[in-house]
Design a protein around this motif. Structure first.
Motif, PDB file in Angstrom:
ATOM      1  N   UNK A 295       0.702  -1.161   0.006  1.00  0.00           N
ATOM      2  CA  UNK A 295       0.070   0.172   0.029  1.00  0.00           C
ATOM      3  C   UNK A 295       0.877   0.994   0.050  1.00  0.00           C
ATOM      4  N   UNK A 296       1.894   1.037   0.468  1.00  0.00           N
ATOM      5  CA  UNK A 296       2.823   2.246   0.488  1.00  0.00           C
ATOM      6  C   UNK A 296       3.586   2.560  -0.643  1.00  0.00           C
ATOM      7  N   UNK A 297       3.308   1.980  -1.785  1.00  0.00           N
ATOM      8  CA  UNK A 297       3.753   2.196  -2.983  1.00  0.00           C
ATOM      9  C   UNK A 297       2.679   3.091  -3.928  1.00  0.00           C
ATOM     10  N   UNK A 298       1.430   3.155  -3.404  1.00  0.00           N
ATOM     11  CA  UNK A 298       0.582   3.828  -4.017  1.00  0.00           C
ATOM     12  C   UNK A 298       0.905   5.536  -4.254  1.00  0.00           C
ATOM     13  N   UNK A 299       0.905   6.026  -5.118  1.00  0.00           N
ATOM     14  CA  UNK A 299       1.224   7.299  -5.301  1.00  0.00           C
ATOM     15  C   UNK A 299      -0.130   8.394  -5.335  1.00  0.00           C
ATOM     16  N   UNK A 300      -1.299   7.716  -5.181  1.00  0.00           N
ATOM     17  CA  UNK A 300      -2.501   8.356  -4.754  1.00  0.00           C
ATOM     18  C   UNK A 300      -3.211   9.175  -5.840  1.00  0.00           C
ATOM     19  N   UNK A 301      -2.748   8.621  -6.915  1.00  0.00           N
ATOM     20  CA  UNK A 301      -3.280   9.447  -8.403  1.00  0.00           C
ATOM     21  C   UNK A 301      -4.756   9.347  -8.462  1.00  0.00           C
ATOM     22  N   UNK A 302      -5.455   8.324  -7.897  1.00  0.00           N
ATOM     23  CA  UNK A 302      -6.759   8.055  -7.905  1.00  0.00           C
ATOM     24  C   UNK A 302      -7.297   7.592  -9.107  1.00  0.00           C
ATOM     25  N   UNK A 303      -6.684   7.038  -9.870  1.00  0.00           N
ATOM     26  CA  UNK A 303      -6.824   6.623 -11.149  1.00  0.00           C
ATOM     27  C   UNK A 303      -7.877   5.139 -11.084  1.00  0.00           C
ATOM     28  N   UNK A 304      -7.425   4.599  -9.886  1.00  0.00           N
ATOM     29  CA  UNK A 304      -8.055   3.200  -9.648  1.00  0.00           C
ATOM     30  C   UNK A 304      -9.604   3.496  -9.026  1.00  0.00           C
ATOM     31  N   UNK A 305      -9.528   4.658  -8.134  1.00  0.00           N
ATOM     32  CA  UNK A 305     -10.928   4.688  -7.558  1.00  0.00           C
ATOM     33  C   UNK A 305     -11.803   5.773  -8.541  1.00  0.00           C
ATOM     34  N   UNK A 306     -11.361   6.418  -9.260  1.00  0.00           N
ATOM     35  CA  UNK A 306     -12.036   7.523 -10.174  1.00  0.00           C
ATOM     36  C   UNK A 306     -12.441   6.910 -11.653  1.00  0.00           C
ATOM     37  N   UNK A 307     -11.603   6.053 -12.055  1.00  0.00           N
ATOM     38  CA  UNK A 307     -11.492   5.730 -13.385  1.00  0.00           C
ATOM     39  C   UNK A 307     -11.840   3.859 -13.385  1.00  0.00           C
ATOM     40  N   UNK A 308     -10.964   3.326 -12.950  1.00  0.00           N
ATOM     41  CA  UNK A 308     -10.601   1.829 -13.052  1.00  0.00           C
ATOM     42  C   UNK A 308     -11.837   0.822 -12.634  1.00  0.00           C
ATOM     43  N   UNK A 309     -12.387   1.171 -11.349  1.00  0.00           N
ATOM     44  CA  UNK A 309     -13.221   0.331 -10.575  1.00  0.00           C
ATOM     45  C   UNK A 309     -14.552   0.262 -11.265  1.00  0.00           C
TER      46      UNK A 309
END
Length: 445
Positions: A295-309
């Motif tokens: 989890x510490x490798x996450x850059x928090x760009x938000x792609x997973x949350x706002x686009x991918x899922x």
């Protein structure tokens, strides 16, 4: 005075939003210096307009930084869609006699092209190791506005202003130069918004920025943009979910489809960032957080949350939750390798900016925000002493003292990472705390 001390005295920090003190980047040697002109956050318009208006200053600032760190090559990364800016910058590089040292490379219109590690790979084909920084692969990265500030520091001018885009569902979209310490309400008021309380305001870009609890704050050196949307907008509702709510939602509904991982920019670079595994740990209530160090490798760009899922869950928020748990236990991710290669599917899984903008409901607001000269006349300015990564500045002025624009009012603590702070307007100090300095502006004294 050498460049490092000029930059240090000017209080220059990364203007892209992170706020890392720039002089610290100049203490090491590197093979490349890279200018991040990608500005991949939707709706923000600062960097491209600065490069169009101040090409020589930005080029000179970048050259000076590059020569100082003994970089063999300077590369400016600009999205290929900004053709006029690219043509101008190339022409000015040639006119200034720097064609053998500096070049402009065109970036694809993807998100997040401006992520530091994505940028390094796109411009040099190198991959920054997990949990590391660009310097590890011989690169130093600066932002376009940072390069402009370096050029101004060479002329003796400290950072007292920042450039901000105000965009979204508003009557008048603008980019403007704002004195540090001006109230956010004053900035937003320039855009024809009669009652800001009718809106939700995102501090920064729509992907990585957070919804503000209130807009009674003040501009800092790392302020880059404000996005105003109606409170019922999808993006506002999604970003307003707190971590506890995100945990419950994600735990009950994750179907382990892997889309969050398969489109993760860091995973595609070959890193072990796999959000679906962190989501799995949450779903199965796995208690050993040591196993979730990725989890510490996450850059928090938000792609997973706002686009991918596909079902609108919150993998980024879950990553943040585990980051917090790991930090509380003093656990840090330990890489097992130093060299990485991109995943074979990377070229087919890059996120087009236009599709992203459509997915988060911003297509109607993806319009110009022209750089406009605005004269601010605030009665007070409030200048934060922590506008940067590192220790807060220490006040060097007292209540009742008259100060001039550009005057040092906060110094870096001894033997600490930090940045100097300067008055942005003439006036009189009326409040001085460990967190901020309030100045009553001269015309109101």
């Amino acid at each position: 005075m050498d460049l490092l001390n000029e930059v240090k005295d000017a209080g220059i920090i990364g203007a892209g939003g992170a706020g890392f003190p720039t002089h610290a980047k100049l203490t090491s040697k590197a093979e490349y210096i890279l200018l991040n002109g990608a500005e991949c956050e939707p709706l923000l318009r600062v960097d491209r307009q600065l490069m169009a208006q101040f090409p020589d200053e930005i080029i000179r600032g970048m050259e000076a930084a590059g020569r100082y760190i003994e970089a063999h090559k300077a590369i400016i990364g600009i999205k290929g869609k900004h053709k006029e800016v690219i043509v101008l910058m190339r022409a000015r590089i040639a006119a200034l006699g720097l064609a053998n040292y500096m070049e402009v490379m065109e970036l694809r219109d993807i998100y997040p092209a401006g992520d530091e590690q994505v940028l390094v790979h796109e411009l040099t084909h190198r991959i920054v190791p997990e949990a590391s920084i660009p310097l590890k692969v011989g690169c130093v990265v600066i932002n376009a506005e940072t390069a402009l500030n370096i050029s101004q520091a060479m002329a003796g001018t400290p950072v007292t202003e920042t450039y901000i885009t105000v965009a979204g569902d508003i009557p008048r979209r603008l980019t403007m130069k704002v004195p540090v310490g001006v109230s956010i309400r004053d900035v937003i008021g320039q855009c024809g918004v009669e009652n800001v309380d009718d809106y939700a305001v995102i501090d920064g870009g729509p992907m990585m920025g957070a919804v503000m609890n209130n807009v009674d704050g003040y501009v800092t050196k790392k302020s880059k943009g404000y996005v105003l949307l109606k409170k019922e907008h999808f993006l506002i509702r999604k970003k307003s979910v707190n971590i506890d709510q995100a945990r419950v939602i994600s735990r009950t509904a994750c179907e382990q489809c892997r889309m969050c991982t398969d489109l993760c920019p860091r995973y595609l670079l070959g890193h072990n960032m796999q959000p679906h595994k962190v989501m799995r740990a949450l779903s199965y209530n796995l208690g050993d957080v040591k196993e979730q160090q990725i989890a510490q490798l996450c850059c928090e760009c938000g792609a997973c949350e706002l686009f991918s899922c596909p079902v609108n869950l919150h993998p980024k928020s879950v990553n943040i939750l585990y980051k917090q748990k790991l930090a509380e236990q003093g656990i840090r991710y330990q890489p097992t390798q130093l060299e990485f290669t991109p995943r074979s599917a990377r070229e087919y899984r890059l996120i087009p900016s236009k599709r992203l903008i459509a997915k988060i409901g911003l297509t109607a607001f993806d319009k110009p925000a022209p750089l406009t000269q605005i004269e601010f006349r605030p009665e007070y300015i409030r200048i934060a002493l922590r506008q940067h990564i590192g220790a807060p500045a220490i006040p060097v002025v007292t209540v009742g003292e008259q100060v001039k624009a550009g005057q040092l009012i906060g110094k870096i603590p001894d033997n600490s990472l930090g940045a100097a702070v300067h008055a942005s307007l003439d006036g009189t100090v009326i409040e001085n705390t460990q967190d901020f300095i309030v100045i009553k502006v001269g015309s109101y004294v």
